[in-house]
Design an enzyme around this catalytic site. Structure first.
Site, PDB file in Angstrom:
ATOM      1  N   TYR A 105       0.837  -1.213   0.000  1.00 40.97           N
ATOM      2  CA  TYR A 105       0.000   0.000   0.000  1.00 40.97           C
ATOM      3  C   TYR A 105       0.863   1.251   0.000  1.00 40.97           C
ATOM      4  CZ  TYR A 105      -4.979  -0.132  -0.085  1.00 40.97           C
ATOM      5  OH  TYR A 105      -6.267  -0.191  -0.533  1.00 40.97           O
ATOM      6  N   LYS A 152      -2.575   0.395 -24.766  1.00 38.49           N
ATOM      7  CA  LYS A 152      -2.995   0.274 -26.169  1.00 38.49           C
ATOM      8  C   LYS A 152      -1.728   0.327 -27.044  1.00 38.49           C
ATOM      9  CE  LYS A 152      -7.590   1.894 -24.916  1.00 38.49           C
ATOM     10  NZ  LYS A 152      -8.626   2.940 -25.033  1.00 38.49           N
ATOM     11  N   ASP A 162      -6.621  13.552 -25.147  1.00 38.48           N
ATOM     12  CA  ASP A 162      -6.714  12.164 -24.676  1.00 38.48           C
ATOM     13  C   ASP A 162      -6.094  11.266 -25.746  1.00 38.48           C
ATOM     14  OD1 ASP A 162      -7.390   9.597 -24.026  1.00 38.48           O
ATOM     15  OD2 ASP A 162      -9.520  10.003 -23.647  1.00 38.48           O
ATOM     16  N   GLU A 175      -0.493   4.866  -0.474  1.00 37.66           N
ATOM     17  CA  GLU A 175      -1.268   6.105  -0.672  1.00 37.66           C
ATOM     18  C   GLU A 175      -0.367   7.314  -0.523  1.00 37.66           C
ATOM     19  OE1 GLU A 175      -4.645   6.106   1.931  1.00 37.66           O
ATOM     20  OE2 GLU A 175      -5.768   4.730   0.658  1.00 37.66           O
TER      21      GLU A 175
END
Ligand SMILES: *Cc1c(COP(=O)(O)O)cnc(C)c1O
Length: 421
Positions: free
Chosen positions: A52, A227, A198, A54
């Site tokens: 973790y 992609k 984008d 954060e």
């Protein structure tokens, strides 16, 4: 020797094996898909998934970050160097949350956002009605020139002047032509809007110099990493220095909790690969293959939207050939050619059974296929159309497709696990 997964969960192991075989045996022409390298897969499957983190490097809410910080910093540095960006955030879980973070950073609920409609090649997250971006914000949609089926920058400018959006989005999910980011930027400036570029579909082409870069022109650039960029499933944001704080705050704590560290590591690896000369060659080969495939499909009598391509995509209307997007995509799949049905501009048919098909060459180019294979593929499209109601004939094409595919093992673990039939 059986693997850990095989021992623990033979069911999932077997399904993954079958999917691996499917990815090996078929021609993957889905424009948003690709094959990552073994190195990217290895980083994705690492123990980093156990951690973790954060916060951001040097400012976390949990201890034990010495290596995760180094990995995230590396990914950020590589993104900035590769794209020439001032700042990068590599934490978005995927392309959609990356876009939502931009909305959260720059807009208030109800503000106007202007993007290309989903029905003419834009993305859900560019303000389409069923998306949170179209229901919590006020969408304005631009379309395409009905004659050329290309973006009409004068029309976009006129609409922007009338509607005064707060955010203008330049981005495509099914559109086979280059985007003029400079023209978008001048429109955004004129109406005092932010410009979001984008490049989810185009990032690999931009990185490899096969498509103009939005970085000098856009306030924020969002992208997926899986992609044409050929990384793990993930998202990324790049922006000018002035927006750095707003963007970072919007991703965490605004929208997300802990970053997916295994993905961050795999993104770092993909960005290193994308900075190589080999990748430049790859990006140009993707576009060259799309052009050859487009010419071949036209020779087979298919109508291509805009009459061709200058990126990795081909969009075609198959209704003049007496079929529909869905029927033809299903026939092609029986023939070992995997595509997706898609709307065409001003499609009279419904999105779940539209008139068109979208094709992309990123994945087959990663397998090393070139112009000869593209010409062969175009002929298979013609044969599959002719035999679309004959399952046996389609499966025979599938045998030929599998035989060709066996000569082009994808990067990744495929060769080790799959002896071609
Ligand atoms: C694919 C895509 C996205 C969304 O990416 P996900 O990772 O599927 O959430 C956003 N914008 C564009 C233009 C895309 O093509």
């Amino acid at each position: 020797m059986a693997s850990a997964l095989q021992n623990t969960d033979p069911e999932v192991h077997e399904l993954i094996r079958l999917e691996t075989q499917r990815q090996f045996d078929t021609l993957r022409l889905i424009a948003s898909e690709n094959y990552t390298s073994s190195a990217v897969l290895e980083a994705s499957a690492s123990v980093l998934t156990n951690k973790y983190s954060e916060g951001y490097a040097g400012k976390r809410y949990y201890q034990g970050q010495q290596y995760v910080d180094a990995i995230e910093r590396l990914a950020i540095e590589r993104a900035c160097a590769l794209f020439g960006a001032d700042h990068a955030n590599v934490q978005p879980y995927s392309g959609s949350p990356a876009n939502l973070a931009v909305y959260f950073a720059l807009l208030k609920p109800g503000d106007k956002v202007m993007g290309l409609g989903l029905d003419t090649g834009g993305h859900l997250t560019h303000g389409w009605g069923v998306s949170i971006t179209g229901s919590y914000f006020t969408p304005v949609r631009y379309g395409l020139d009905p004659r050329t089926e290309c973006l009409d920058y004068d029309a976009i400018r006129d609409l922007a002047k009338r509607e005064r959006p707060k955010l203008l989005i330049a981005g495509i999910t099914a559109y086979p032509r280059q985007l003029d980011f400079e023209a978008f930027a001048s429109i955004a400036r004129e109406v005092d809007a932010y410009l979001l570029a984008d490049i989810a579909h185009l990032a690999g082409l931009v990185a490899g110099g096969a498509h103009p870069s939005p970085i000098p022109h856009a306030d924020v650039v969002s992208t997926t990493t899986h992609k044409t960029l050929r990384g793990p499933r993930g998202g990324m944001l790049m922006c000018r220095k002035a927006l750095r704080k707003a963007i970072d705050k919007a991703v965490f704590p605004g929208l997300q909790g802990g970053p997916h560290n295994h993905t961050t590591a795999a993104i770092a690896v993909a960005l290193k690969e994308a900075a190589s000369d080999e990748f430049k060659t790859y990006a140009h080969a993707v576009v060259a293959n799309a052009k050859v495939l487009a010419e071949g499909l036209q020779a087979e009598g298919f109508r291509l939207i805009t009459g061709g391509t200058d990126n990795h995509q081909i969009v075609m209307d198959v209704t003049p050939r007496g079929t529909t997007g869905k029927e033809f995509a299903q026939a092609l799949e029986l023939a070992g050619i995997v595509t997706n049905y898609n709307t065409v501009p001003n499609d009279p048919r419904k999105p779940f059974d539209p008139s068109g098909l979208r094709i992309g060459t990123a994945a087959v180019t990663s397998r090393g296929m070139g112009p000869d294979e593209m010409r062969r593929t175009a002929r298979w499209f013609g044969e599959a159309l002719e035999h679309r109601q004959n399952e046996e004939a389609l499966r025979r094409i599938g045998d030929d497709v599998r035989a060709l595919a066996a000569h082009f093992p994808p990067p990744g673990p495929y060769v080790a696990e799959n002896t071609p039939l």
